[in-house]
Write an enzyme that holds these catalytic residues in place. Structure first.
Site, PDB file in Angstrom:
ATOM      1  N   LYS A 206      36.354  36.421  43.989  1.00  0.00           N
ATOM      2  CA  LYS A 206      37.174  35.278  43.220  1.00  0.00           C
ATOM      3  C   LYS A 206      36.852  34.040  43.958  1.00  0.00           C
ATOM      4  O   LYS A 206      36.403  32.943  43.304  1.00  0.00           O
ATOM      5  CB  LYS A 206      38.426  35.734  43.136  1.00  0.00           C
ATOM      6  N   GLU A 212      35.592  38.889  55.101  1.00  0.00           N
ATOM      7  CA  GLU A 212      34.963  40.102  55.301  1.00  0.00           C
ATOM      8  C   GLU A 212      33.782  40.273  54.277  1.00  0.00           C
ATOM      9  O   GLU A 212      32.709  40.747  54.397  1.00  0.00           O
ATOM     10  CB  GLU A 212      35.967  40.966  54.686  1.00  0.00           C
ATOM     11  N   GLY A 267      43.225  38.292  41.178  1.00  0.00           N
ATOM     12  CA  GLY A 267      42.451  39.197  41.634  1.00  0.00           C
ATOM     13  C   GLY A 267      42.624  40.775  41.462  1.00  0.00           C
ATOM     14  O   GLY A 267      41.794  41.356  41.131  1.00  0.00           O
ATOM     15  N   ARG A 268      43.825  41.002  41.560  1.00  0.00           N
ATOM     16  CA  ARG A 268      44.250  42.253  41.475  1.00  0.00           C
ATOM     17  C   ARG A 268      44.302  42.800  39.863  1.00  0.00           C
ATOM     18  O   ARG A 268      44.625  43.805  39.716  1.00  0.00           O
ATOM     19  CB  ARG A 268      45.854  42.748  42.032  1.00  0.00           C
ATOM     20  N   GLU A 353      51.077  43.613  46.399  1.00  0.00           N
ATOM     21  CA  GLU A 353      50.673  42.225  46.688  1.00  0.00           C
ATOM     22  C   GLU A 353      51.486  41.360  45.512  1.00  0.00           C
ATOM     23  O   GLU A 353      51.986  40.246  45.883  1.00  0.00           O
ATOM     24  CB  GLU A 353      49.309  42.121  46.355  1.00  0.00           C
ATOM     25  N   HIS A 384      50.076  69.638  50.570  1.00  0.00           N
ATOM     26  CA  HIS A 384      49.864  70.251  51.919  1.00  0.00           C
ATOM     27  C   HIS A 384      49.873  69.414  53.026  1.00  0.00           C
ATOM     28  O   HIS A 384      49.439  69.502  54.117  1.00  0.00           O
ATOM     29  CB  HIS A 384      48.561  70.934  51.932  1.00  0.00           C
ATOM     30  N   LYS A 512      45.377  35.761  57.875  1.00  0.00           N
ATOM     31  CA  LYS A 512      44.076  35.439  57.997  1.00  0.00           C
ATOM     32  C   LYS A 512      43.791  34.201  58.794  1.00  0.00           C
ATOM     33  O   LYS A 512      42.714  34.059  59.332  1.00  0.00           O
ATOM     34  CB  LYS A 512      43.541  34.958  56.254  1.00  0.00           C
TER      35      LYS A 512
END
Ligand SMILES: O=P(O)(O)OC[C@H]1O[C@](O)(CO)[C@@H](O)[C@@H]1O
Length: 555
Positions: A206, A212, A267-268, A353, A384, A512
């Site tokens: 965005k 990254e 973003g999400r 977030e 399990h 960050k």
């Protein structure tokens, strides 16, 4: 309007919770044969079955009162109207506009959002058709076989989750890869096996400033240029998805290869925008439209259904009851379908977030618990691994069991076993097993009396543990769209009731900033930080890295 904790409904709910101490789910079901049928909401092909929560009708009435007293209907209307409800970033929150059918009016602050959305969607459709039909060719004239989506957080989790969920509809000649981690392993693995002549990269960010994503994209680009022998190849192998056209250009991707979106898409909440390009490439435009249609159907339900029958609102109210009144600090997401195995990771960002905050939108402390820790993976594996804790541990963990009634491409018998396990686990969590039942079972199995007595405490299950069951009739683009939208709205409703801004994420900033500084200090060729620049743990660990790296260079 009173703050949440001052509201009459909150006070009443607190007293009500105390009055309910010792409430038993088993008794609630015994007293009310219609409970299971009554306490469920149906919408857009989804069922939200919430009967196995420690609520009575008066609890639900109080929770609905809480929603009204905290102004939820007005908040819902404000979001749909495009008001700038993301106050700390002064932005509207309009992911719902991304899934409105073409032609439905969508004008906000004088701008025809519908036309803008449709213009980008038309380009996405054209591009995906060209790639899917082999008309978009790589630098040497070969068709694309591999698509590498580079992005992180909201620019990764949504499309990655949906592509996984709808894999059965995937184009047979296109392989999709998702790269988010900066550590070099993921991008290294992909580049190792990919063919530069037939690989297309989507750089999705965005902001187009995320470290990254840009580092991975630069490595991919260098790899391509090294193989192609010229920069011109970038135009055939790189497209970008972003709101930041200038940064995309500066990276070397031209406007023709950029798909834009808008600051009013968080973003999400962005998989419905051009961030969903890999979904479109995988399943084609028609199926992508069905995903949007499912989400839109849920939007319409959310916007118009009365609160007491409103599926996302009920999901949120049940969650608030469990978090704020029954002390749940985490929530397990347990999809009993392999294709939904990325859903918990996606919901982690969506919920944590958005609502992992301790101040309200006005900057004052919230004063109650907000987002729980969301965790999980596909249900059978969980059984399990950590279900022991759910059944006999010391903390309550409400569970969302997510099931699909009809098998898809998978074998019907296998599918039924998974579904049986979902039902059994939800029942076991609620009903438990008393000491008498445990004793009787062991006696029937012929165990010696002394052994029975030793084992009774270990084989007793307290039960009375809350869970929801969410059912899809089939796993289709439409039902998946509706499911995701239901969770998005659940997140919004919780935030609205807590009074927090669910649409910013200032909490990700500090780490960050520090990472950018520490990065320079890890290089032994550059000066170390001055004593006192960091805490002494960071200093010691940086020194360790510098030493190790120095030794590596000298060997
Ligand atoms: O799409 P971008 O700008 O690269 O951001 C990626 C992600 O990073 C975050 O800002 C968190 O670090 C998320 O909110 C976002 O989804």
């Amino acid at each position: 309007m009173p703050t949440l904790l001052q509201s009459a409904a909150w006070t009443a709910l607190s007293a009500h919770r105390n009055a309910l101490a010792g409430l038993s789910l088993n008794s609630l079901f015994a007293e009310d044969p219609a409970r299971a049928r009554r306490l469920q909401a149906d919408a857009c092909g989804l069922v939200f079955h919430y009967a196995r929560n420690l609520v009575r009708d008066d609890t639900l009435a109080l929770l609905l009162r809480l929603a009204l007293e905290t102004g939820l209907p007005a908040r819902i209307a404000a979001m749909f109207a495009g008001e700038r409800i993301n106050s700390t970033e002064d932005r509207a929150v309009l992911h719902v506009a991304l899934r409105r059918p073409a032609g439905m009016p969508s004008t906000v602050e004088g701008v025809d959002l519908g036309a803008e959305v449709e213009a980008v969607r038309t380009r996405m459709r054209r591009f995906s058709t060209e790639v899917r039909e082999g008309q978009w060719l790589g630098y040497s004239g070969r068709r694309i076989t591999d698509i590498v989506h580079i992005g992180i957080g909201g620019s990764d989790l949504g499309p990655a989750m949906v592509c996984e969920a709808l894999k059965d509809l995937a184009h047979p000649a296109l392989r999709l890869h998702f790269v988010s981690n900066v550590d070099g392993v993921q991008i290294g693995d992909v580049l190792h096996s990919a063919d530069p002549e037939t690989t297309l990269f989507i750089v999705a960010s965005k902001t187009f400033t995320t470290q990254e994503t840009l580092i991975n994209a630069r490595s991919a680009r260098a790899w391509l240029v090294a193989h192609a022998g010229n920069e011109a190849a970038v135009a055939r192998h790189f497209v970008a998805v972003s709101t930041n056209a200038a940064a995309v250009r500066a990276f070397g991707i031209d406007a023709d290869n950029m798909f834009g979106f808008w600051d009013w898409v968080g973003g999400r909440f962005s998989l419905w925008s051009a961030i969903g390009l890999p979904i479109l490439l995988q399943i084609g435009a028609g199926q992508f439209d069905a995903l949007l249609a499912g989400a839109h159907a849920m939007d319409e339900h959310f916007r118009s259904a009365p609160l007491e029958r409103n599926l996302p609102v009920l999901m949120a109210l049940i969650a608030i009851w469990n978090i704020d009144f029954l002390g749940a600090r985490s929530q397990l997401i347990a999809p009993y379908h392999q294709r939904l195995h990325r859903l918990p990771a996606y919901l982690q960002q969506l919920e944590m977030e958005s609502n992992g905050k301790s101040v309200r939108a006005d900057g004052q402390p919230v004063g109650c618990h907000t987002s729980p820790v969301i965790w999980g993976e596909q249900g059978i594996n969980g059984q399990h691994a950590y279900f022991q804790l759910l059944h006999q541990g010391t903390q309550p963990v409400p569970v969302d069991f997510i099931g699909v009634l009809e098998a898809g491409a998978e074998d019907e018998f296998h599918h039924r076993i998974a579904f049986a396990n979902l039902l059994a686990q939800a029942e076991a969590l609620m009903r438990g097993r008393s000491a008498e039942q445990a004793e009787a079972e062991m006696r029937a199995a012929g165990l010696a009396e002394a052994r029975i007595q030793a084992l009774v405490p270990h084989r007793t299950f307290p039960g009375n543990r809350p869970s929801n069951v969410i059912l899809l009739e089939r796993l289709t683009p439409f039902s998946l769209g509706a499911l995701i939208a239901a969770y998005e709205h659940r997140t919004f409703v919780q935030g609205a009731i807590w009074g927090i801004n669910s649409f910013d994420q200032w909490g990700v900033e500090l780490g960050k900033q520090l990472a950018a500084r520490v990065l320079g200090e890890l290089d032994p060729a550059r000066p170390a930080a001055l004593p006192g620049d960091h805490d002494s743990s960071t200093e010691a660990l940086v020194a360790r890295y510098r030493d190790r790296y120095r030794r590596k260079l000298s060997t």
